[in-house]
Design a protein around this motif. Sequence first.
Motif, PDB file in Angstrom:
ATOM      1  N   PHE A   5      -5.289  17.982  -9.836  1.00 27.48           N
ATOM      2  CA  PHE A   5      -5.303  16.703  -9.135  1.00 27.48           C
ATOM      3  C   PHE A   5      -6.255  15.725  -9.818  1.00 27.48           C
ATOM      4  O   PHE A   5      -5.892  14.578 -10.081  1.00 27.48           O
ATOM      5  CB  PHE A   5      -5.680  16.914  -7.663  1.00 27.48           C
ATOM      6  N   THR A  30       2.848  12.430  -2.780  1.00 31.79           N
ATOM      7  CA  THR A  30       3.617  13.597  -3.210  1.00 31.79           C
ATOM      8  C   THR A  30       2.973  14.877  -2.696  1.00 31.79           C
ATOM      9  O   THR A  30       3.648  15.890  -2.530  1.00 31.79           O
ATOM     10  CB  THR A  30       3.745  13.690  -4.753  1.00 31.79           C
ATOM     11  N   GLN A  31       1.669  14.828  -2.447  1.00 29.47           N
ATOM     12  CA  GLN A  31       0.947  16.000  -1.961  1.00 29.47           C
ATOM     13  C   GLN A  31       0.837  16.031  -0.441  1.00 29.47           C
ATOM     14  O   GLN A  31       0.850  17.090   0.169  1.00 29.47           O
ATOM     15  CB  GLN A  31      -0.457  16.045  -2.572  1.00 29.47           C
ATOM     16  N   THR A  82      -8.690  13.984   0.296  1.00 26.16           N
ATOM     17  CA  THR A  82      -8.493  13.567  -1.093  1.00 26.16           C
ATOM     18  C   THR A  82      -9.747  13.847  -1.909  1.00 26.16           C
ATOM     19  O   THR A  82      -9.684  14.413  -3.001  1.00 26.16           O
ATOM     20  CB  THR A  82      -8.133  12.071  -1.166  1.00 26.16           C
ATOM     21  N   ASP A  90      -8.481  24.856  -8.873  1.00 25.04           N
ATOM     22  CA  ASP A  90      -7.061  25.181  -8.685  1.00 25.04           C
ATOM     23  C   ASP A  90      -6.849  26.588  -8.137  1.00 25.04           C
ATOM     24  O   ASP A  90      -5.808  26.869  -7.546  1.00 25.04           O
ATOM     25  CB  ASP A  90      -6.307  25.037 -10.013  1.00 25.04           C
TER      26      ASP A  90
END
Length: 162
Positions: A5, A30-31, A82, A90
């Motif tokens: 991200f 999109t997330q 966010t 990840d």
Amino acid sequence: MANKFSKAVAAIYKLPEFCHGYLLTKLFCTQVKYAGTSRIKLQKVSNQEVVLTIANIKRVQNHIGGVHAIAASLLAESATGTLFGMNVPDSHLPLLKSMTVNYNRRMQGGLTAKAQLSEAQIAIINSEEKGDMLVPVTITDESGQEPIECLMNWAWVPKKRK
């Protein structure tokens, strides 16, 4: 430590400035599919600070013409999520553990959310296998006041291996 991200955000910031907000918002939506229905816009995204806005438009209004309480909560959750997501490796999942929202007065016009993490908080996220922390967020309305106070507790846990 960069994750997918934060790398995507860095790539957006290499493009011309006029398209940053649009592309950051598209990436976010999109997330987090639901946030797009409220037309949340990302204004600034970094590992230490995120700024999001929501306009006082019909689709997010309450019965008295202000931003609905849930839309304001969504803005706070989106800002902190966010920011938190920019820093979680990840190999881990970011999860909202709890949220407390106190409504102090009527909201006037659109809202801006600003979430921040310190270097020390970021270091903890990247060094601990799992944990949780409060991610500070300030919500202001068009009058410049803070009509609501929010406490967002985010956790990170390792992803399950397949």
